[in-house]
Motif scaffolding. Structure first.
Motif, PDB file in Angstrom:
ATOM      1  N   MET A   1       7.837   7.357   8.959  1.00  0.00           N
ATOM      2  CA  MET A   1       7.597   5.984   9.393  1.00  0.00           C
ATOM      3  C   MET A   1       8.820   5.424  10.111  1.00  0.00           C
ATOM      4  N   TYR A  26       3.501  -0.416  10.003  1.00  0.00           N
ATOM      5  CA  TYR A  26       2.318   0.188   9.388  1.00  0.00           C
ATOM      6  C   TYR A  26       1.944   1.462  10.157  1.00  0.00           C
ATOM      7  N   HIS A  27       1.029   2.229   9.564  1.00  0.00           N
ATOM      8  CA  HIS A  27       0.683   3.554  10.086  1.00  0.00           C
ATOM      9  C   HIS A  27       0.297   3.553  11.562  1.00  0.00           C
ATOM     10  N   ASN A 110      -8.849   5.429   5.839  1.00  0.00           N
ATOM     11  CA  ASN A 110      -7.892   5.257   6.926  1.00  0.00           C
ATOM     12  C   ASN A 110      -8.115   3.984   7.734  1.00  0.00           C
ATOM     13  N   ASP A 116      -1.560  -4.200   9.582  1.00  0.00           N
ATOM     14  CA  ASP A 116      -1.468  -3.221  10.664  1.00  0.00           C
ATOM     15  C   ASP A 116      -2.001  -3.824  11.960  1.00  0.00           C
TER      16      ASP A 116
END
Length: 263
Positions: A1, A26-27, A110, A116
């Motif tokens: 990350m 965030y991802h 996911n 996000d």
């Protein structure tokens, strides 16, 4: 990350302190940020003056990138201090159907969170600005209204019918304040289309552009409202530093800053 480290108040000796912040992404935002970095878009944002042609004292100048990081920092403060005050927390997940129908399949585990999506929108909202910001956008719209050939090129810059429809509307309405959003879409189209973050970012931006079609009680509309409010606070916080008013917002003082965000 990726963890972004940035000084939000460089060069300002009168404060006798800097504001070094760390932003954990965030991802999906992490993936998007890395792709924008590889395309030199992040470096470009660091060179674009936030206020365009407006001249300010050198130690008070801010880039478009500074504003992006300030907004991400404010979202971080909300996430750390105001989660219990929110109707829907930043960890609340968004159903992809709510903002992009069947454009991309995402497994339930996911799904992007509100946090996000807010980070994604903060990035993509800003990447399309010209170097002279709204001055350049206004020139483009004016010329498009005078030259049909140029207008057609602008409208057909993307093969996406949604882009073409919005571009025609912006030209007709002389809406230069939102032209940078179309530039953002074009930038995203030049990125790696295999990345889910790019696909999500494009759909989020189209959804934001056409947000009048959203149900008022939807999660997406809720996060758009938070985005707008945080964006407004960031503008005020930086712009007060160059205004003639005796007011200012001390970005180094977290407690009153959190109180402002709460209100």
């Amino acid at each position: 990350m990726t963890i972004i480290e940035h000084n939000l108040l460089p060069k300002q000796k009168s404060q006798k302190r800097n504001l070094n912040v760390e932003i954990d992404l965030y991802h999906y935002t992490n993936e998007l940020y890395n792709e924008l970095t590889s395309q030199n878009i992040i470096a470009r944002m660091q060179e674009i003056p936030q206020l365009g042609l407006i001249k300010v004292k050198r130690n008070l100048t801010k880039s478009r990138y500074d504003y992006i990081i300030l907004q991400l920092y404010l979202h971080k403060l909300i996430r750390q201090n105001l989660q219990k005050e929110l109707e829907k927390t930043y960890n609340n997940k968004i159903n992809p159907v709510d903002f992009m129908q069947d454009a991309i399949k995402i497994e339930k585990s996911n799904r992007p969170t509100i946090g996000d999506m807010l980070q994604l929108l903060t990035l993509i909202y800003n990447i399309g600005h010209f170097h002279n910001t709204f001055t350049s956008s206004r020139a483009v719209i004016i010329y498009a209204n005078k030259n049909k050939r140029f207008a057609d090129k602008l409208i057909n810059s993307s093969k996406d019918f949604r882009f073409q429809k919005v571009a025609q509307k912006y030209i007709n309405d002389m809406n230069y304040h939102r032209l940078h959003l179309l530039n953002s879409i074009l930038i995203l189209e030049k990125c790696n289309q295999e990345l889910k973050s790019i696909k999500i970012a494009k759909e989020v931006l189209y959804c934001y552009i056409n947000n009048e079609n959203l149900p008022t009680d939807s999660k997406v509309n809720y996060l758009f409202n938070i985005f707008k409010k945080v964006r407004d606070v960031s503008y005020i916080a930086y712009d007060l530093q160059i205004s003639d008013t005796p007011l200012t917002i001390d970005l180094c003082n977290k407690k009153p800053l959190v109180l402002i965000l709460k209100e």
